[in-house]
Motif scaffolding. Structure first.
Motif, PDB file in Angstrom:
ATOM      1  N   SER A  77      54.607  23.095  18.605  1.00 53.04           N
ATOM      2  CA  SER A  77      54.091  23.992  18.852  1.00 53.04           C
ATOM      3  C   SER A  77      53.229  25.135  17.492  1.00 53.04           C
ATOM      4  N   LEU A  78      55.242  25.177  17.015  1.00 52.15           N
ATOM      5  CA  LEU A  78      54.870  26.008  16.291  1.00 52.15           C
ATOM      6  C   LEU A  78      54.396  25.973  14.038  1.00 52.15           C
ATOM      7  N   LEU A  79      55.057  24.826  14.250  1.00 52.77           N
ATOM      8  CA  LEU A  79      55.386  23.477  13.343  1.00 52.77           C
ATOM      9  C   LEU A  79      53.964  23.740  12.310  1.00 52.77           C
ATOM     10  N   ARG A  80      53.491  24.259  11.599  1.00 54.75           N
ATOM     11  CA  ARG A  80      52.371  24.072  10.593  1.00 54.75           C
ATOM     12  C   ARG A  80      52.134  23.467   9.041  1.00 54.75           C
ATOM     13  N   GLU A  81      51.587  22.692   8.675  1.00 50.74           N
ATOM     14  CA  GLU A  81      51.716  21.630   7.948  1.00 50.74           C
ATOM     15  C   GLU A  81      51.333  23.311   6.171  1.00 50.74           C
ATOM     16  N   LEU A  82      52.243  22.607   5.049  1.00 45.76           N
ATOM     17  CA  LEU A  82      52.726  23.116   4.466  1.00 45.76           C
ATOM     18  C   LEU A  82      52.316  22.808   2.769  1.00 45.76           C
ATOM     19  N   PRO A  83      52.265  23.428   2.561  1.00 48.49           N
ATOM     20  CA  PRO A  83      52.265  23.289   0.690  1.00 48.49           C
ATOM     21  C   PRO A  83      53.020  22.154   0.205  1.00 48.49           C
ATOM     22  N   VAL A  84      53.144  21.329  -0.719  1.00 50.50           N
ATOM     23  CA  VAL A  84      55.028  20.503  -0.801  1.00 50.50           C
ATOM     24  C   VAL A  84      55.372  20.723  -1.862  1.00 50.50           C
ATOM     25  N   HIS A  85      55.085  22.146  -2.701  1.00 45.12           N
ATOM     26  CA  HIS A  85      55.889  22.856  -3.583  1.00 45.12           C
ATOM     27  C   HIS A  85      56.856  23.832  -2.707  1.00 45.12           C
ATOM     28  N   VAL A  86      56.610  23.736  -1.515  1.00 44.78           N
ATOM     29  CA  VAL A  86      57.512  25.038  -1.001  1.00 44.78           C
ATOM     30  C   VAL A  86      58.952  24.637   0.344  1.00 44.78           C
ATOM     31  N   LEU A  87      59.831  25.486   0.212  1.00 45.85           N
ATOM     32  CA  LEU A  87      60.981  24.701   1.302  1.00 45.85           C
ATOM     33  C   LEU A  87      60.389  24.880   2.309  1.00 45.85           C
ATOM     34  N   ASP A  88      60.672  23.938   3.213  1.00 48.93           N
ATOM     35  CA  ASP A  88      59.734  23.442   4.664  1.00 48.93           C
ATOM     36  C   ASP A  88      60.704  24.455   5.154  1.00 48.93           C
ATOM     37  N   ASP A  89      61.898  23.904   5.106  1.00 52.44           N
ATOM     38  CA  ASP A  89      62.576  25.450   6.359  1.00 52.44           C
ATOM     39  C   ASP A  89      62.475  27.027   6.521  1.00 52.44           C
ATOM     40  N   PHE A  90      62.354  27.074   5.145  1.00 54.79           N
ATOM     41  CA  PHE A  90      62.285  28.974   5.241  1.00 54.79           C
ATOM     42  C   PHE A  90      60.354  29.119   5.519  1.00 54.79           C
ATOM     43  N   CYS A  91      59.867  28.059   5.207  1.00 53.56           N
ATOM     44  CA  CYS A  91      58.388  28.394   5.665  1.00 53.56           C
ATOM     45  C   CYS A  91      58.597  27.959   6.728  1.00 53.56           C
ATOM     46  N   SER A  92      59.013  27.377   7.596  1.00 52.15           N
ATOM     47  CA  SER A  92      58.600  27.035   9.004  1.00 52.15           C
ATOM     48  C   SER A  92      59.378  27.382   9.519  1.00 52.15           C
ATOM     49  N   SER A  93      60.643  28.603   9.313  1.00 47.84           N
ATOM     50  CA  SER A  93      61.211  29.317   9.807  1.00 47.84           C
ATOM     51  C   SER A  93      60.728  30.689  10.294  1.00 47.84           C
ATOM     52  N   MET A  94      60.402  30.846   9.230  1.00 45.56           N
ATOM     53  CA  MET A  94      59.642  32.410   8.611  1.00 45.56           C
ATOM     54  C   MET A  94      57.859  31.991   9.676  1.00 45.56           C
ATOM     55  N   SER A 152      62.233  28.227  -3.415  1.00 40.72           N
ATOM     56  CA  SER A 152      62.867  29.372  -2.575  1.00 40.72           C
ATOM     57  C   SER A 152      60.953  30.444  -2.884  1.00 40.72           C
ATOM     58  N   TYR A 153      61.307  31.196  -4.150  1.00 46.43           N
ATOM     59  CA  TYR A 153      60.491  32.340  -4.618  1.00 46.43           C
ATOM     60  C   TYR A 153      58.644  31.502  -4.654  1.00 46.43           C
ATOM     61  N   ASN A 154      58.781  30.118  -4.647  1.00 46.02           N
ATOM     62  CA  ASN A 154      57.447  29.450  -4.398  1.00 46.02           C
ATOM     63  C   ASN A 154      57.743  29.648  -3.466  1.00 46.02           C
ATOM     64  N   SER A 155      57.844  29.685  -2.364  1.00 47.74           N
ATOM     65  CA  SER A 155      57.541  30.182  -0.878  1.00 47.74           C
ATOM     66  C   SER A 155      57.614  30.962  -0.397  1.00 47.74           C
ATOM     67  N   TYR A 156      58.397  32.132  -1.174  1.00 43.60           N
ATOM     68  CA  TYR A 156      57.720  33.646  -0.700  1.00 43.60           C
ATOM     69  C   TYR A 156      57.070  34.096  -1.078  1.00 43.60           C
ATOM     70  N   LYS A 157      56.051  33.413  -2.918  1.00 47.93           N
ATOM     71  CA  LYS A 157      54.401  33.709  -2.574  1.00 47.93           C
ATOM     72  C   LYS A 157      53.697  33.269  -2.339  1.00 47.93           C
ATOM     73  N   TYR A 158      54.140  32.378  -1.362  1.00 46.53           N
ATOM     74  CA  TYR A 158      53.232  31.093  -0.614  1.00 46.53           C
ATOM     75  C   TYR A 158      53.100  32.168   1.244  1.00 46.53           C
ATOM     76  N   LEU A 159      54.139  33.041   1.299  1.00 41.75           N
ATOM     77  CA  LEU A 159      54.299  33.746   2.566  1.00 41.75           C
ATOM     78  C   LEU A 159      54.396  34.682   2.613  1.00 41.75           C
ATOM     79  N   ARG A 160      53.848  35.516   0.954  1.00 38.74           N
ATOM     80  CA  ARG A 160      54.110  37.085   1.022  1.00 38.74           C
ATOM     81  C   ARG A 160      52.708  37.784   1.805  1.00 38.74           C
TER      82      ARG A 160
END
Length: 389
Positions: free
Chosen positions: A209-226, A265-273
């Protein structure tokens, strides 16, 4: 002089003071998973992303088929991401032999792992999703331990302990094994203090229930877990959940892998920031920026410490800065000689050289990856390290 001492302090904070601080916080808070029973009733889907994994996919599937969990309540989903070898053929042969226990989802657009996961999981229903890379094998009780953690309704994601099976092989594999033990110590301390800041895809689970669709250029594990933490749930580390993997054995393989991971990872951070700044507590922001963001900038502080040390050794009187400079340069000379495999095999000293090599290599790779991200590069796919298979 100010630049030198600030740079040294920041590096000491990143690699020693923050780990010590979070260890103390975890020891005081002791926020472990609150679950007293183990249930096999929760439905689980083990998600196995695979790109040209014919060398390991048979062993992977067989390992997962033999796990100690109610067979009717878990299945294996192999996601073939643009495979051109026998990965699909081998997987289909196991589907024929084990009807209802294995599924295959094929993606052939070449847009990488995150894209493949987005498409494959759009219609998948289960209580828990367990992500595990194709070259990672789980201990028999892994699903039991994972399910136990989710008896605590505030737990939204759980990561397990990864053991490198070849960390006794001198070189990158040994250094990576040492680094991973250090990294998992920090994750465990973060978890005990509330939530850890990001999980690794080797062995990571999440409530569906917490999994979300993500942009293709980010890390799935880091973004999904955060995303778990950003949605108000706890992200925990449990070392009773054990996975095994073979680490890269050469720096030539490990360096480009680190560059690509750092870029994503850094692209993921910019997406999640924006979401992190809005949703995370100050305590969790402190953990995120201390553990992840500041560490990504280590190369900058390493360079400023070295350059300012040269300046101080030349223009300041006394022997203090000259003595520090000698040690400073010696560290990087050892790293360079070890990197090109020219450092003499001297017990203990050669191990110090390996640590110096890995520390330097990892931070140069991180610096390159982050620079690429700042310049707009978005890494989507990459080639795996052959020695890990």
């Amino acid at each position: 002089m100010t630049i030198f001492f600030i740079s040294i302090f920041v590096l000491a904070y990143i690699y020693f003071l923050f780990p010590l601080s979070i260890y103390i916080c975890g020891s005081v808070k002791k926020d472990s998973v609150q679950a007293n029973t183990t249930s096999t009733k929760r439905s689980i889907v083990i998600v196995v992303p695979a790109h040209n994994e014919e060398a390991v996919i048979s062993k992977k599937i067989e390992n997962h088929l033999s796990l100690d969990y109610e067979q009717s309540n878990y299945k294996i989903l192999v996601i073939s991401d643009t495979s051109s070898d026998r990965t699909v053929e081998i997987t289909k042969s196991y589907i024929d032999k084990n009807p209802g226990r294995i599924e295959l989802f094929e993606v052939n657009d070449g847009l990488g792992k995150t894209n493949a996961i987005n498409k494959a999981l759009a219609t998948v229903e289960s209580d828990i999703l367990v992500f595990s890379d194709a070259n990672v094998y789980l201990k028999n009780d892994a699903l039991l331990q994972i399910a136990k953690c989710y008896e605590d309704e505030m737990v939204g994601g759980v990561a397990g302990q990864l053991i490198y099976t070849n960390d006794d092989v001198e070189g990158a594999a040994q250094s990576n094994g040492l680094y991973w033990k250090y990294e998992e110590m920090i994750k465990k301390s973060e978890s005990m203090s509330g939530s850890m800041m990001g999980a690794d895809g080797s062995i990571f689970s999440i409530r569906r229930s917490l999994l979300r669709e993500l942009p293709v250029h980010v890390l799935d594990d880091f973004c999904s877990s955060m995303g778990v933490v950003n949605q108000g749930y706890k992200l925990k580390f449990d070392d009773s959940i054990t996975a095994y993997e073979k680490g890269a054995e050469t720096t030539a393989e490990e360096f480009p892998r680190k560059v690509r991971i750092s870029n994503r990872s850094y692209n993921s951070y910019k997406y999640l920031r924006p979401e992190c700044i809005k949703k995370l507590s100050l305590f969790n922001l402190w953990k995120l920026y201390s553990h992840k963001v500041l560490r990504w900038y280590s190369l900058f502080f390493m360079a400023s410490a070295l350059v300012s040390n040269f300046y101080l050794a030349i223009f300041e009187s006394g022997y203090f800065f000259s003595s520090i400079l000698i040690l400073h340069v010696l560290f990087y000379v050892m790293a360079a000689l070890s990197w090109v495999n020219k450092f003499p095999k001297i017990p203990v000293i050669s191990k110090v050289a390996l640590i110096a090599e890995y520390f330097t290599m990892a931070n140069i790779a991180a610096g390159v990856g982050i620079l690429q991200s700042i310049l707009g590069k978005k890494t989507v796919t990459w080639k795996k390290a052959n020695s890990t298979r």
